[in-house]
Design a protein around this motif. Sequence first.
Motif, PDB file in Angstrom:
ATOM      1  N   TYR A  19     -56.918 -21.279 -14.217  1.00 60.69           N
ATOM      2  CA  TYR A  19     -57.304 -19.904 -13.946  1.00 60.69           C
ATOM      3  C   TYR A  19     -57.881 -19.259 -15.194  1.00 60.69           C
ATOM      4  O   TYR A  19     -57.676 -19.736 -16.308  1.00 60.69           O
ATOM      5  N   GLU A  20     -58.567 -18.136 -14.979  1.00 63.14           N
ATOM      6  CA  GLU A  20     -58.995 -17.294 -16.083  1.00 63.14           C
ATOM      7  C   GLU A  20     -58.944 -15.844 -15.614  1.00 63.14           C
ATOM      8  O   GLU A  20     -59.063 -15.566 -14.413  1.00 63.14           O
ATOM      9  N   ILE A  21     -58.741 -14.928 -16.550  1.00 61.03           N
ATOM     10  CA  ILE A  21     -58.674 -13.508 -16.204  1.00 61.03           C
ATOM     11  C   ILE A  21     -60.028 -13.069 -15.672  1.00 61.03           C
ATOM     12  O   ILE A  21     -61.067 -13.367 -16.244  1.00 61.03           O
ATOM     13  N   GLY A  22     -59.996 -12.384 -14.539  1.00 62.34           N
ATOM     14  CA  GLY A  22     -61.214 -11.934 -13.880  1.00 62.34           C
ATOM     15  C   GLY A  22     -61.731 -12.913 -12.848  1.00 62.34           C
ATOM     16  O   GLY A  22     -62.614 -12.584 -12.055  1.00 62.34           O
ATOM     17  N   GLY A  23     -61.161 -14.123 -12.833  1.00 60.87           N
ATOM     18  CA  GLY A  23     -61.610 -15.139 -11.891  1.00 60.87           C
ATOM     19  C   GLY A  23     -61.066 -14.927 -10.488  1.00 60.87           C
ATOM     20  O   GLY A  23     -59.951 -14.445 -10.303  1.00 60.87           O
ATOM     21  N   THR A  24     -61.879 -15.280  -9.492  1.00 59.95           N
ATOM     22  CA  THR A  24     -61.473 -15.239  -8.093  1.00 59.95           C
ATOM     23  C   THR A  24     -61.554 -16.654  -7.550  1.00 59.95           C
ATOM     24  O   THR A  24     -62.534 -17.354  -7.774  1.00 59.95           O
ATOM     25  N   TYR A  25     -60.513 -17.069  -6.838  1.00 56.81           N
ATOM     26  CA  TYR A  25     -60.395 -18.450  -6.363  1.00 56.81           C
ATOM     27  C   TYR A  25     -60.102 -18.443  -4.870  1.00 56.81           C
ATOM     28  O   TYR A  25     -59.355 -17.603  -4.374  1.00 56.81           O
ATOM     29  N   THR A  26     -60.680 -19.398  -4.163  1.00 57.31           N
ATOM     30  CA  THR A  26     -60.515 -19.488  -2.712  1.00 57.31           C
ATOM     31  C   THR A  26     -59.941 -20.846  -2.339  1.00 57.31           C
ATOM     32  O   THR A  26     -60.471 -21.884  -2.750  1.00 57.31           O
ATOM     33  N   HIS A  27     -58.869 -20.828  -1.562  1.00 53.49           N
ATOM     34  CA  HIS A  27     -58.236 -22.061  -1.084  1.00 53.49           C
ATOM     35  C   HIS A  27     -59.018 -22.565   0.137  1.00 53.49           C
ATOM     36  O   HIS A  27     -59.240 -21.809   1.082  1.00 53.49           O
ATOM     37  N   PRO A  28     -59.398 -23.845   0.141  1.00 56.92           N
ATOM     38  CA  PRO A  28     -60.231 -24.354   1.235  1.00 56.92           C
ATOM     39  C   PRO A  28     -59.489 -24.637   2.544  1.00 56.92           C
ATOM     40  O   PRO A  28     -60.103 -24.694   3.612  1.00 56.92           O
ATOM     41  N   GLY A  29     -58.183 -24.813   2.485  1.00 55.37           N
ATOM     42  CA  GLY A  29     -57.440 -25.204   3.688  1.00 55.37           C
ATOM     43  C   GLY A  29     -56.681 -24.070   4.334  1.00 55.37           C
ATOM     44  O   GLY A  29     -56.870 -22.895   4.013  1.00 55.37           O
ATOM     45  N   LYS A  30     -55.798 -24.444   5.258  1.00 53.32           N
ATOM     46  CA  LYS A  30     -54.937 -23.489   5.959  1.00 53.32           C
ATOM     47  C   LYS A  30     -53.923 -22.919   4.965  1.00 53.32           C
ATOM     48  O   LYS A  30     -53.412 -23.635   4.106  1.00 53.32           O
ATOM     49  N   VAL A  31     -53.617 -21.646   5.102  1.00 55.61           N
ATOM     50  CA  VAL A  31     -52.667 -20.988   4.206  1.00 55.61           C
ATOM     51  C   VAL A  31     -51.252 -21.140   4.748  1.00 55.61           C
ATOM     52  O   VAL A  31     -50.957 -20.755   5.877  1.00 55.61           O
ATOM     53  N   VAL A  32     -50.388 -21.751   3.933  1.00 60.44           N
ATOM     54  CA  VAL A  32     -48.985 -21.964   4.276  1.00 60.44           C
ATOM     55  C   VAL A  32     -48.161 -21.658   3.024  1.00 60.44           C
ATOM     56  O   VAL A  32     -48.455 -22.188   1.959  1.00 60.44           O
ATOM     57  N   CYS A  33     -47.164 -20.802   3.149  1.00 62.06           N
ATOM     58  CA  CYS A  33     -46.310 -20.497   2.000  1.00 62.06           C
ATOM     59  C   CYS A  33     -45.302 -21.631   1.825  1.00 62.06           C
ATOM     60  O   CYS A  33     -44.629 -22.030   2.775  1.00 62.06           O
ATOM     61  N   CYS A  34     -45.218 -22.164   0.630  1.00 67.46           N
ATOM     62  CA  CYS A  34     -44.302 -23.252   0.288  1.00 67.46           C
ATOM     63  C   CYS A  34     -44.466 -24.454   1.223  1.00 67.46           C
ATOM     64  O   CYS A  34     -43.537 -24.841   1.938  1.00 67.46           O
ATOM     65  N   PRO A  35     -45.631 -25.057   1.238  1.00 70.36           N
ATOM     66  CA  PRO A  35     -45.867 -26.179   2.160  1.00 70.36           C
ATOM     67  C   PRO A  35     -45.023 -27.400   1.803  1.00 70.36           C
ATOM     68  O   PRO A  35     -44.667 -27.598   0.636  1.00 70.36           O
TER      69      PRO A  35
END
Length: 138
Positions: A19-35
């Motif tokens: 990561y870096e400050i100011g960066g925006t990141y997108t997860h490509p898959g389905k969102v699951v908390c604590c998979p």
Amino acid sequence: MKKAFKGMTKDMTCQGYQYEIGGTYTHPGKVVCCPNCEQVKKGEGGFHACENAIDVLHYYPPCNGTRYFDVECDGDIAQSNDDSKLACKQITVSAEITLMQLVERGVQTILERVKKIDTSKIKNGYRVTSVASGDQGT
């Protein structure tokens, strides 16, 4: 969009992401908390953070150069059943904060929740269950 808090290693990595400050990141898959492992193999997961700053300390204790950040979570969001942890589709690292700021914000969150309690409905007395007063009160 939800504002949250995230812990990372001293080199600003977390679970293999840089990561870096100011960066925006997108997860490509389905969102699951604590998979679980099978879900991770399918590309499920997301970027994790906590809405209550104090909860971050459970996952990233203040040692070995741990750093803390304000983040913004957007897109699909999955909530944990255990605490204020969440997983999101998109995360933006807004700013680095100190351990003291993290603790202050956690206490602030707790106090805001306490202020929302309607104290006019609290009763005192024998075996009362709504407050910690009285004989055997819980």
